[in-house]
Scaffold this motif. Structure first.
Motif, PDB file in Angstrom:
ATOM      1  N   TYR A  86       0.780  -1.113   0.006  1.00 51.34           N
ATOM      2  CA  TYR A  86       0.049  -0.076  -0.026  1.00 51.34           C
ATOM      3  C   TYR A  86       1.081   1.121   0.131  1.00 51.34           C
ATOM      4  O   TYR A  86       1.808   1.420   0.537  1.00 51.34           O
ATOM      5  N   GLN A  87       0.415   2.253  -0.649  1.00 50.53           N
ATOM      6  CA  GLN A  87       1.110   3.568  -0.777  1.00 50.53           C
ATOM      7  C   GLN A  87       0.191   4.695  -0.655  1.00 50.53           C
ATOM      8  O   GLN A  87      -1.040   4.608  -0.723  1.00 50.53           O
ATOM      9  N   ALA A  88       0.638   5.696   0.013  1.00 45.67           N
ATOM     10  CA  ALA A  88      -0.108   7.030   0.347  1.00 45.67           C
ATOM     11  C   ALA A  88       0.725   8.155  -0.407  1.00 45.67           C
ATOM     12  O   ALA A  88       2.077   8.336   0.089  1.00 45.67           O
ATOM     13  N   GLU A  89       0.128   9.326  -1.172  1.00 40.32           N
ATOM     14  CA  GLU A  89       0.845  10.290  -1.542  1.00 40.32           C
ATOM     15  C   GLU A  89       0.260  11.443  -1.301  1.00 40.32           C
ATOM     16  O   GLU A  89      -1.103  11.661  -1.351  1.00 40.32           O
ATOM     17  N   PHE A  90       0.737  12.530  -0.582  1.00 41.85           N
ATOM     18  CA  PHE A  90       0.025  13.791   0.080  1.00 41.85           C
ATOM     19  C   PHE A  90       0.169  14.680  -1.180  1.00 41.85           C
ATOM     20  O   PHE A  90       1.486  14.917  -1.808  1.00 41.85           O
ATOM     21  N   GLU A  91      -0.878  15.294  -1.693  1.00 47.94           N
ATOM     22  CA  GLU A  91      -0.862  16.257  -2.648  1.00 47.94           C
ATOM     23  C   GLU A  91      -1.453  17.693  -2.133  1.00 47.94           C
ATOM     24  O   GLU A  91      -2.272  17.804  -1.769  1.00 47.94           O
ATOM     25  N   PRO A  92      -0.242  18.629  -1.789  1.00 44.01           N
ATOM     26  CA  PRO A  92      -0.681  19.931  -1.065  1.00 44.01           C
ATOM     27  C   PRO A  92      -1.531  20.757  -2.021  1.00 44.01           C
ATOM     28  O   PRO A  92      -1.421  20.754  -3.192  1.00 44.01           O
ATOM     29  N   LYS A  93      -2.438  21.361  -1.517  1.00 47.05           N
ATOM     30  CA  LYS A  93      -3.234  22.388  -2.072  1.00 47.05           C
ATOM     31  C   LYS A  93      -2.508  23.484  -2.509  1.00 47.05           C
ATOM     32  O   LYS A  93      -2.490  23.969  -3.709  1.00 47.05           O
ATOM     33  N   ASP A  94      -1.546  23.852  -1.889  1.00 48.26           N
ATOM     34  CA  ASP A  94      -0.690  24.999  -2.098  1.00 48.26           C
ATOM     35  C   ASP A  94       0.673  24.134  -2.575  1.00 48.26           C
ATOM     36  O   ASP A  94       1.895  24.434  -1.825  1.00 48.26           O
ATOM     37  N   TRP A  95       0.692  23.771  -3.579  1.00 49.56           N
ATOM     38  CA  TRP A  95       1.907  23.066  -4.173  1.00 49.56           C
ATOM     39  C   TRP A  95       2.967  24.118  -4.599  1.00 49.56           C
ATOM     40  O   TRP A  95       4.266  23.735  -4.810  1.00 49.56           O
ATOM     41  N   TRP A  96       2.526  25.282  -4.724  1.00 52.66           N
ATOM     42  CA  TRP A  96       3.806  26.487  -4.840  1.00 52.66           C
ATOM     43  C   TRP A  96       4.803  26.430  -3.800  1.00 52.66           C
ATOM     44  O   TRP A  96       5.800  26.611  -3.773  1.00 52.66           O
ATOM     45  N   ASN A  97       4.098  26.367  -2.414  1.00 54.41           N
ATOM     46  CA  ASN A  97       4.905  26.511  -1.354  1.00 54.41           C
ATOM     47  C   ASN A  97       5.220  25.125  -0.503  1.00 54.41           C
ATOM     48  O   ASN A  97       5.970  25.364   0.428  1.00 54.41           O
ATOM     49  N   VAL A  98       4.486  24.373  -0.835  1.00 54.11           N
ATOM     50  CA  VAL A  98       4.694  22.882  -0.099  1.00 54.11           C
ATOM     51  C   VAL A  98       4.787  21.936  -0.939  1.00 54.11           C
ATOM     52  O   VAL A  98       4.421  21.603  -2.016  1.00 54.11           O
ATOM     53  N   ASP A  99       5.832  20.944  -0.516  1.00 57.55           N
ATOM     54  CA  ASP A  99       6.371  19.844  -1.136  1.00 57.55           C
ATOM     55  C   ASP A  99       5.247  18.691  -1.131  1.00 57.55           C
ATOM     56  O   ASP A  99       4.704  18.608  -0.012  1.00 57.55           O
ATOM     57  N   THR A 100       5.204  18.002  -2.138  1.00 57.78           N
ATOM     58  CA  THR A 100       4.396  16.474  -1.885  1.00 57.78           C
ATOM     59  C   THR A 100       5.701  15.391  -1.374  1.00 57.78           C
ATOM     60  O   THR A 100       6.529  15.933  -0.954  1.00 57.78           O
ATOM     61  N   SER A 101       4.963  14.808  -0.622  1.00 46.72           N
ATOM     62  CA  SER A 101       5.467  13.571   0.191  1.00 46.72           C
ATOM     63  C   SER A 101       4.473  12.146   0.036  1.00 46.72           C
ATOM     64  O   SER A 101       3.630  12.073  -0.300  1.00 46.72           O
TER      65      SER A 101
END
Length: 382
Positions: A268-283
Motif C-alpha cells: 500500500y502507498q499514500a501520496e500527499f498532494e498539497p493544495k498549495d503546491w507552490w509553497n509545500v512539497d508533496t510527500s
C-alpha cells in the motif's frame, strides 16, 4: 420557455462543446486567467439571444455571474454568458484570480480529467490523466449533464519547460498546452524547473490495519499522518491501483477505509498532494501488509425443531482451513441471551414467537478472525 430549456439541455448532451482555459502563474504564486465554455449556436436552434442562453445555463446549474474576488487567495471567479459572433458560438467565460489551487479546479469539468500538480524541490510535474480517470476533481462551473468533447488548457509559468509527453505541447520556454477530447486514452505530462522557487518539506507516515469483513476478504484502514499539518489530500494506492483519496484534517491526518481487500501480500502507498503546491512539497510513504482470511462456500445455519423445548445446533460450519477456536453466542431477536455460548441451545418459553440465531466467531493463528450471525429461526410452537 420550459419546453425550450428541455430541448436545449438535451442537445447540450450531444453537441460539440469545448472548454478553453488560459492561465498565468506569477512569480509569487498568484494565478489569473480565463476559462471559456463554448457551444455551437447550431446546437441550440431555439436560442437566439444571450438572455435565452443565460437561462439555458441556469437550467444546467451554471452559477450566476459572481462578484470580483476580494483577495489573491480567493479562488472565486467572475462568470458571464456571451457569444462569439465570428465563430457562431454561445459562450460562458469565467475570469479567475487566486492561488495555485485555482488551476486544477478551473481547467476541468464533469467529463474532463483535472490537471495534477506535483513538485519535488524545484521540479514541477504536471499531469493530465486520461479522460474520466481523475474522479476527484472539483468543478468551479457547477456543470451538470454536459458532455465536453474538447478541452484546451494553456498555462504560463515563471520557470523553464524541460520536457513534454503524451501529446502535451511546449508553446515556448515558459508555456505548456494540453489539448484533448473525451476519448483521450493516454496520460499527458510536462515538467518544469523553477529555480527561484523555495519550498517547505513535508513528511508523510502511513499505517495500514486489516480487519475481517467477510469470508475471503477484509477491510483495511489507513492512517496517513503529516509531520506538520498542511492543506491538501492524500491519495491511497494498492500497488499501481488507486483506491481513493481523503482530505487532510487540521491535525494533518487523513483516514481512509478500503473494503473488500483480498488475501495475500499488499504494498500500500499514500501520496500527499498539497493544495498549495507552490509553497509545500508533496510527500509519500508506503506500508506492506499481508493477511489471510477464512474461506467458506456457504455460511452455516441452525438445525432443529422450531418449538419450545427443542435442542438447536449450528450446522454446516465448514470453513477453510478449519478454525482452531470457534465461539458461539446465541441471540433472541438479535440480542445476546446471557450465558448461552455453547454449540447447542435449548429453546425456552421466552423464545416463543421470537427469532433465534447464533453469532459465530472463528479464530486461527495467522488468519484474521471472522464473526457472523446465522439467519433467524422463528419459534412457532410451544
Amino acid at each position: 420557455m420550459k419546453k425550450l430549456l428541455v430541448i436545449a439541455s438535451a442537445i447540450l448532451l450531444l453537441s460539440g462543446c469545448a472548454l478553453s482555459s488560459t492561465y498565468t502563474v506569477g512569480s509569487d504564486g498568484t494565478v489569473s486567467g480565463t476559462s471559456t465554455f463554448a457551444v455551437p449556436k447550431s446546437s441550440l436552434r431555439n436560442v437566439s439571444t444571450v438572455a435565452q442562453w443565460s437561462q439555458v445555463l441556469g437550467n444546467n446549474n451554471f452559477p450566476a455571474p459572481s462578484a470580483s474576488p476580494t483577495s489573491s487567495t480567493d479562488p472565486s471567479a467572475i462568470c458571464e454568458a456571451g457569444e462569439n459572433v465570428e465563430l457562431a458560438q454561445w459562450t460562458y467565460t469565467c475570469t479567475a484570480v487566486g492561488d495555485v489551487s485555482v488551476l486544477s479546479a478551473a481547467t476541468s469539468t464533469n467529463n474532463s480529467a483535472s490537471l495534477k500538480f506535483a513538485r519535488n524541490g524545484k521540479t514541477l510535474t504536471i499531469v493530465q490523466p486520461p479522460s474520466g480517470s481523475s474522479g476527484d476533481s472539483e468543478n468551479p462551473f457547477g456543470l451538470a449533464g454536459i458532455s465536453l468533447f474538447f478541452t484546451t488548457t494553456t498555462i504560463t509559468f515563471p520557470g523553464l519547460v524541460t520536457s513534454v509527453s503524451g501529446g502535451a505541447e511546449k508553446i515556448d520556454d515558459n508555456t505548456i498546452s494540453f489539448a484533448a477530447d473525451e476519448s483521450q486514452a493516454t496520460e499527458m505530462s510536462a515538467t518544469l524547473v523553477m529555480n527561484e522557487l523555495s519550498s517547505t518539506p513535508t513528511r508523510l507516515d502511513l499505517t495500514a490495519k486489516a480487519s475481517p469483513l467477510a469470508a475471503g476478504s477484509a477491510d483495511v484502514e489507513f492512517t496517513a499522518s503529516l509531520a506538520a499539518p498542511a492543506a491538501g489530500q492524500v491519495v491511497f494506492f494498492d500497488g499501481d491501483t488507486r483506491l481513493g483519496s481523503v482530505d487532510v484534517d487540521e491535525q494533518g491526518i487523513a483516514k481512509f477505509m478500503a473494503g473488500g481487500q483480498s488475501d495475500g501480500a499488499h504494498n500500500y502507498q499514500a501520496e500527499f498532494e498539497p493544495k498549495d503546491w507552490w509553497n509545500v512539497d508533496t510527500s509519500q510513504d508506503q506500508a506492506s501488509l499481508s493477511f489471510k482470511t477464512f474461506q467458506m462456500a456457504n455460511y452455516p445455519n441452525i438445525s432443529g425443531p422450531t418449538k419450545v423445548g427443542a435442542i438447536l445446533a449450528v450446522a454446516n460450519l465448514k470453513p477453510k482451513p478449519s478454525a482452531a477456536k470457534v465461539s458461539y453466542q446465541w441471540l433472541r431477536n438479535g440480542k445476546a441471551i446471557a450465558g448461552k455460548t455453547a454449540k447447542t441451545y435449548k429453546v425456552v418459553a421466552a423464545d416463543f414467537k421470537k427469532g433465534i440465531s447464533v453469532r459465530v466467531t472463528l479464530r486461527k493463528t495467522g488468519y484474521l478472525p471472522i464473526t457472523f450471525d446465522t439467519s433467524e429461526l422463528r419459534i412457532s410452537k410451544r
